[in-house]
Design an enzyme around this catalytic site. Structure first.
Site, PDB file in Angstrom:
ATOM      1  N   LYS A   1     -12.533 140.830 -34.727  1.00 39.01           N
ATOM      2  CA  LYS A   1     -12.101 140.329 -35.831  1.00 39.01           C
ATOM      3  C   LYS A   1     -11.178 139.165 -35.501  1.00 39.01           C
ATOM      4  O   LYS A   1     -10.103 139.344 -34.486  1.00 39.01           O
ATOM      5  CB  LYS A   1     -11.491 141.322 -36.948  1.00 39.01           C
ATOM      6  CG  LYS A   1     -10.966 140.804 -38.456  1.00 39.01           C
ATOM      7  CD  LYS A   1     -10.599 141.930 -38.990  1.00 39.01           C
ATOM      8  CE  LYS A   1      -9.924 141.529 -40.465  1.00 39.01           C
ATOM      9  NZ  LYS A   1      -9.300 142.406 -41.166  1.00 39.01           N
TER      10      LYS A   1
ATOM     11  N   SER B   1     -11.175 142.742 -45.911  1.00 39.90           N
ATOM     12  CA  SER B   1     -11.285 141.338 -45.072  1.00 39.90           C
ATOM     13  C   SER B   1     -12.001 141.337 -43.801  1.00 39.90           C
ATOM     14  O   SER B   1     -12.335 140.159 -43.411  1.00 39.90           O
ATOM     15  CB  SER B   1      -9.777 140.943 -44.703  1.00 39.90           C
ATOM     16  OG  SER B   1      -9.173 141.855 -43.835  1.00 39.90           O
TER      17      SER B   1
ATOM     18  N   SER C   1      -9.368 147.261 -45.708  1.00 45.05           N
ATOM     19  CA  SER C   1     -10.064 145.992 -45.162  1.00 45.05           C
ATOM     20  C   SER C   1     -11.209 146.457 -43.933  1.00 45.05           C
ATOM     21  O   SER C   1     -11.882 145.684 -43.579  1.00 45.05           O
ATOM     22  CB  SER C   1      -8.995 145.198 -44.471  1.00 45.05           C
ATOM     23  OG  SER C   1      -8.771 144.354 -45.591  1.00 45.05           O
TER      24      SER C   1
END
Lengths: 463, 101
Positions: free
Chosen positions: A72, A147, A171
């Site tokens: 990420k 996210s 997330s």
């Protein structure tokens, strides 16, 4: 991408490597082909690692043998652009690597690329990314969640064998649920935050997004542990999480949460079915009550906005990055709300109240865990939503993550495993399993038993 | 009592947070603030007088380490300046924030 090397799980990959049936370079090539074929549509990656092939070669003798993983983009990687999906960090080349990435690379993993997220991890859709949204590979008219939406989409589309995400409140688990993969949020303090771009420091928890529970357990073994550079990491001993795989769940007491609250209509029956599966496996499942997640939304919103306003104050464009005019709307909104709730005259009314209510949640769960070994609920109250739904919805993420916020503000470990796929839309529902602090072993045990007893996992029958 | 904010308050908060916002953004943010404040207002329903606040969940206290220099996370001057837009002679360059007089 079924029946190609990129669709192997981590466990299958290592197994085949060991038997010398395949070489890692073939896996890497297959993953790169998969990205080339799909990512112009899906948009899971923001930056690809140009040095990948060299890294693979250099690490082939290590336990993970050069395994390509997606990371990420709010996790610092030395010399590899790290943006947190914000234009503020558009050209940022970190001078150091996050502990978790360092650890997996030392074990032989290589970084394929950096995955898209909601800017600064603020959101549950990837729609607040300043580089454009990611699409759900299961159905491209829908969002991947967030996210960590890029990481979940990359795994779901076989563009990465496994991925690393971060969770502050949902997330990891919510995008895993929406993309039909496995997402494990460790206990707060189990995994180092050093080098993770800080969002809400008191709840940020990095963890794996994987194709199977086994893969998630294997990855957590590499990620977990105390870090000298992050004093909030715990000295708790780290067990071998793969020891929890294949264990019976007979006699375990399971509390079923949130089925009767408003908004659960779409997912309720599928969660009931999942509870029945656990019962058939020998667990004792019964519905139970916890503090309303509506209060957790408020606690999380106040605490998170406050910590965001403080953490994002460092972006002044002096030492690195662009100046504050580059922040997107969502970041501005959150920074300002946090500034407001922490300002003179309001800090007691909002921030202190939220911290007290946070204690109530901790006490509530402690009481529940006196009675139950674990608690289950839906991960999200809905299937993946359609693209564009977050426009003008200031509280979209918080309301989407309502069922996960209680376990986030209390620091508890949780996992989301696929528990239903809609045959028409090809979209998934996730089952959320949480356990007491430091008991990731238990969520893995139950999730693994559930996964093995059901057919929802896409990778289960392959090869 | 319903919690609402005014445009003046929003503009003031932007200033505190060192953010520049347009008139239009300020108007929009009033709505976003009100929407959020309406949601978080429910905490007033809880009785919290006897409850202690929690700021961190692990209960760790006084975490220290040996007083030794950790060379693995030290930057050279060149590395420290590598991402700065403006540097001069080994320094970061910043805008003047204090008036001349």
């Amino acid at each position: 991408m079924t029946n190609q090397l990129c669709s192997l799980t981590l466990a299958q990959t290592l197994n085949k490597l060991q038997k010398k049936e395949i070489q890692m370079s073939e896996i890497v090539q297959s993953v790169l082909d998969s990205i080339k074929k799909q990512d112009s549509t899906i948009h899971a990656f923001l930056t690809q690692n140009e040095g990948l092939l060299g890294d693979v070669k250099a690490r082939e003798k290590l336990p993970l043998a050069g395994l390509p993983i997606a990371v990420k983009d709010n996790i610092c990687t030395k010399g590899l652009r790290t943006t947190a999906s914000s234009l503020v960090l558009d050209k940022f080349l970190p001078q150091y690597t996050a502990t978790i990435v360092e650890k997996v690379c030392q074990a032989g993993a290589t970084i394929i690329g950096k995955t898209n997220l909601d800017a600064w991890a603020h959101g549950s859709s990837t729609e607040t990314s300043q580089y454009g949204r990611t699409l759900n590979p299961r159905n491209t008219g829908h969002l991947p969640g967030g996210s960590s939406g890029g990481s979940a989409a990359a795994v779901a589309a076989d563009m990465s064998i496994v991925a690393i995400g971060t969770e502050t409140a949902g997330s990891i688990r919510q995008p895993a649920a929406w993309c039909g993969v496995v997402g494990l949020k460790p206990t707060y303090g189990r995994v180092s935050r050093y080098g993770v771009i800080a969002m809400a420091s008191s709840t940020d928890s990095p963890g794996p997004i994987a194709k199977t529970v086994q893969d998630a357990a294997m990855m957590l073994n590499y990620l977990a542990g105390q870090d000298l550079h992050d004093p909030t990491t715990s000295p708790q001993a780290v067990p071998d999480f793969t020891q929890s795989l294949g264990k019976s769940i007979k006699g375990l007491k399971v509390g079923l949460l949130y089925q009767d609250i408003e908004g659960m209509e779409i997912v309720k029956s599928h969660i009931d079915t999942a509870a029945k599966v656990l019962t058939e496996l020998g667990a004792k499942v019964e519905p139970t009550q916890a503090l309303s997640p509506q209060y957790a939304i408020s606690v999380y919103t106040i605490v998170q906005r406050g910590e965001v306003s403080s953490n994002l104050a460092r972006y002044d464009g002096i030492r690195f990055g662009n100046d504050r005019t580059f922040f997107g709307d969502e970041a501005k909104r959150r920074i300002m709300l946090g500034t407001y709730t922490l300002s003179k005259g309001y800090a007691d009314k909002y921030y202190l109240t939220a911290q007290k209510a946070r204690t109530l949640f901790i006490q509530d769960y402690q009481k529940l865990f006196e009675k139950y070994d674990c608690l289950i609920s839906a991960t999200s109250p809905s299937f993946a939503k359609k693209i564009g739904v977050t426009e003008n919805a200031a509280m979209f993420g918080e309301l989407e993550d309502m069922l996960l916020e209680p376990s986030s503000i209390t620091g508890l470990p949780g996992i989301s495993v696929p528990c239903y796929k809609d045959p028409q839309t090809n979209l998934f529902i996730g089952l959320n399993i949480i356990a007491p602090m430091w008991r990731e072993d238990r969520v893995i045990q139950i999730a693994d038993a559930f996964e093995k007893a059901t057919d929802w996992n896409t990778w289960k029958e392959t090869k | 009592m319903k919690n609402t904010v005014t445009k003046t308050q929003v503009t003031h908060v932007a200033q505190l947070a060192s953010l520049t916002i347009t008139e239009q953004e300020a108007e929009h943010l009033v709505g976003a603030f009100d929407e959020t404040l309406a949601v978080i207002d429910n905490l007033s329903q809880l009785s919290l007088n006897e409850t202690e606040p929690t700021s961190q969940v692990t209960g760790l206290e006084n975490i220290t380490r040996a007083d030794e220099v950790l060379t693995d996370n030290m930057f050279s001057q060149q590395e420290a300046l590598a991402n700065a837009k403006r540097s001069y002679d080994g320094y970061f360059v910043v805008d003047r924030i204090i008036d001349n007089d």
